[in-house]
Scaffold this active site. Structure first.
Site, PDB file in Angstrom:
ATOM      1  N   HIS A 119       0.748  -1.244  -0.072  1.00  0.00           N
ATOM      2  CA  HIS A 119       0.049  -0.053   0.028  1.00  0.00           C
ATOM      3  C   HIS A 119       0.791   1.282   0.036  1.00  0.00           C
ATOM      4  O   HIS A 119       0.275   2.321   0.571  1.00  0.00           O
ATOM      5  CB  HIS A 119      -1.265  -0.027   1.237  1.00  0.00           C
ATOM      6  N   CYS A 148       3.886  20.178  -7.476  1.00  0.00           N
ATOM      7  CA  CYS A 148       5.016  19.460  -8.215  1.00  0.00           C
ATOM      8  C   CYS A 148       6.044  20.465  -8.804  1.00  0.00           C
ATOM      9  O   CYS A 148       5.515  21.316  -9.612  1.00  0.00           O
ATOM     10  CB  CYS A 148       4.544  18.511  -9.292  1.00  0.00           C
TER      11      CYS A 148
HETATM   12  P1  OAD Z   1      -7.305  -3.356  10.276  1.00  0.00           P
HETATM   13  O1  OAD Z   1      -7.806  -2.001  11.064  1.00  0.00           O
HETATM   14  O2  OAD Z   1      -8.456  -3.831   9.182  1.00  0.00           O
HETATM   15  O3  OAD Z   1      -7.065  -4.564  11.003  1.00  0.00           O
HETATM   16  C1  OAD Z   1      -6.328  -4.594  12.238  1.00  0.00           C
HETATM   17  C2  OAD Z   1      -6.155  -6.027  12.858  1.00  0.00           C
HETATM   18  O4  OAD Z   1      -5.138  -6.180  13.970  1.00  0.00           O
HETATM   19  C3  OAD Z   1      -7.404  -6.381  13.420  1.00  0.00           C
HETATM   20  O5  OAD Z   1      -7.624  -7.892  13.021  1.00  0.00           O
HETATM   21  C4  OAD Z   1      -7.165  -6.659  14.968  1.00  0.00           C
HETATM   22  O6  OAD Z   1      -7.601  -7.530  15.899  1.00  0.00           O
HETATM   23  C5  OAD Z   1      -5.578  -6.637  14.873  1.00  0.00           C
HETATM   24  N1  OAD Z   1      -4.864  -6.192  15.964  1.00  0.00           N
HETATM   25  C6  OAD Z   1      -4.938  -4.905  16.757  1.00  0.00           C
HETATM   26  N2  OAD Z   1      -4.128  -4.898  17.866  1.00  0.00           N
HETATM   27  C7  OAD Z   1      -3.158  -5.868  17.453  1.00  0.00           C
HETATM   28  C8  OAD Z   1      -2.097  -6.416  18.150  1.00  0.00           C
HETATM   29  N3  OAD Z   1      -1.502  -5.891  19.090  1.00  0.00           N
HETATM   30  N4  OAD Z   1      -1.492  -7.532  17.676  1.00  0.00           N
HETATM   31  C9  OAD Z   1      -1.837  -8.492  16.787  1.00  0.00           C
HETATM   32  N5  OAD Z   1      -3.177  -7.945  16.129  1.00  0.00           N
HETATM   33  C10 OAD Z   1      -3.652  -6.635  16.420  1.00  0.00           C
HETATM   34  O7  OAD Z   1      -5.805  -3.195   9.652  1.00  0.00           O
HETATM   35  P2  OAD Z   1      -5.364  -3.892   8.115  1.00  0.00           P
HETATM   36  O8  OAD Z   1      -6.068  -5.311   8.110  1.00  0.00           O
HETATM   37  O9  OAD Z   1      -4.058  -3.525   8.061  1.00  0.00           O
HETATM   38  O10 OAD Z   1      -5.439   0.449   3.501  1.00  0.00           O
HETATM   39  O11 OAD Z   1      -6.267  -2.913   7.069  1.00  0.00           O
HETATM   40  C11 OAD Z   1      -6.072  -3.236   5.760  1.00  0.00           C
HETATM   41  C12 OAD Z   1      -6.118  -1.881   4.936  1.00  0.00           C
HETATM   42  O12 OAD Z   1      -7.338  -1.205   5.136  1.00  0.00           O
HETATM   43  C13 OAD Z   1      -5.049  -0.786   5.128  1.00  0.00           C
HETATM   44  O13 OAD Z   1      -3.718  -1.252   4.571  1.00  0.00           O
HETATM   45  C14 OAD Z   1      -5.580   0.282   4.971  1.00  0.00           C
HETATM   46  C15 OAD Z   1      -6.809   0.158   5.548  1.00  0.00           C
HETATM   47  O14 OAD Z   1      -8.062   0.846   4.548  1.00  0.00           O
HETATM   48  C16 OAD Z   1      -5.473   1.505   2.720  1.00  0.00           C
HETATM   49  O15 OAD Z   1      -5.388   2.596   3.182  1.00  0.00           O
HETATM   50  C17 OAD Z   1      -5.321   1.170   1.356  1.00  0.00           C
END
Ligand code: OAD
Length: 246
Positions: A119, A148
């Protein structure tokens, strides 16, 4: 407990480990996740406004300032024990491919050699017209986003917004790793955003063992799929110490 014993053995014997990380891995560094209720970014902000090309066209200044705020948060944050354990894992196993959806650069700061950034990276800026990375620009004037220096278009953060394509090479390398690894770890991601969300399934279909580690796993799983409800900053260092005590 049994799962942990299995996982320690899997780590010790793996030839190629692929790791997919998400915002949860950086949560213990004080960077908010996206979808956690209350504290998640998308509980407070509208992704359509702040993370889409249409939002940027409507209000480029708001978006520039929001990313500037996030850049500051990241600059003040430090890699946590989860990031450090993943960097160490890279040195312990014959091959490791680290794939991240995070844009905060904390894996690199923890010592991971070359994470695949699906990303983008919040630390880089590109020209919104030409897509090229811009190293220097003038932010002294009143106008935000800055322009730019090559063509005068607005600058933007080098991150992937909703509706945009992921960097092709990065995605191809991620698919390759999912198909060829024998152990796939999905850590700190809700698995809701495609195409990254499909990587664990592809790994499973290709014969790998898949381990999902986050705070909201609810499905019961059995080998070759494991699910562990734990904080990455607590669990990963423990696993490393158990797998390689010295
Ligand atoms: P999310 O916020 O959707 O999910 C975070 C995950 O981390 C959840 O499953 C939580 O249970 C878990 N979590 C929280 N704290 C934790 C910890 N200390 N240890 C382990 N797990 C933990 O975030 P992403 O899956 O990264 O994209 O989101 C995916 C994408 O959605 C991001 O890259 C972003 C967002 O919109 C863009 O901006 C394009």
């Amino acid at each position: 407990m049994e799962t942990h014993t299995d996982l320690i053995e899997l780590l010790q014997h793996a030839r190629h480990v692929a790791v997919l990380t998400g915002a949860g891995v950086s949560a213990e560094s004080g960077i908010p996740t996206f979808r956690d209720a209350q504290t998640g970014m998308w509980a407070q902000f509208d992704p359509e406004e702040l993370a889409s090309p249409a939002g940027f066209r409507r209000n480029p200044r708001l978006i520039w300032e929001w990313y500037a705020w996030r850049r500051e948060l990241v600059a003040k944050a430090e890699p946590n024990p989860g990031h450090l354990a993943l960097a160490e894992l890279e040195r312990r196993v014959p091959r490791l491919t680290l794939i991240t959806q995070n844009v905060d650069g904390l894996h690199q700061r923890a010592g991971s050699a070359a994470p695949i950034e699906l990303h983008g990276n919040i630390g880089r800026v590109t020209c919104s017209a030409e897509g090229v990375v811009i190293e220097q620009w003038d932010e002294a004037g009143d106008e935000l986003p800055p322009r730019c220096p090559r063509c005068g278009a607005h600058l933007r953060p080098d991150v992937v917004w909703f509706g945009e394509l992921l960097p092709e090479e990065a995605m191809a390398a991620a698919w390759d790793a999912a198909r060829s690894c024998d152990l796939f770890l999905s850590i700190g991601t809700s698995g809701l955003v495609e195409p990254a969300a499909s990587l664990p399934r592809v790994a499973l279909q290709s014969g790998a063992t898949v381990v999902v580690i986050n705070l909201d796993v609810t499905t019961a799983a059995r080998p070759p799929l494991y699910t562990i409800n734990a904080r990455s900053g607590e669990l990963l260092p423990k696993l490393l110490r158990a797998a390689w005590p010295t």
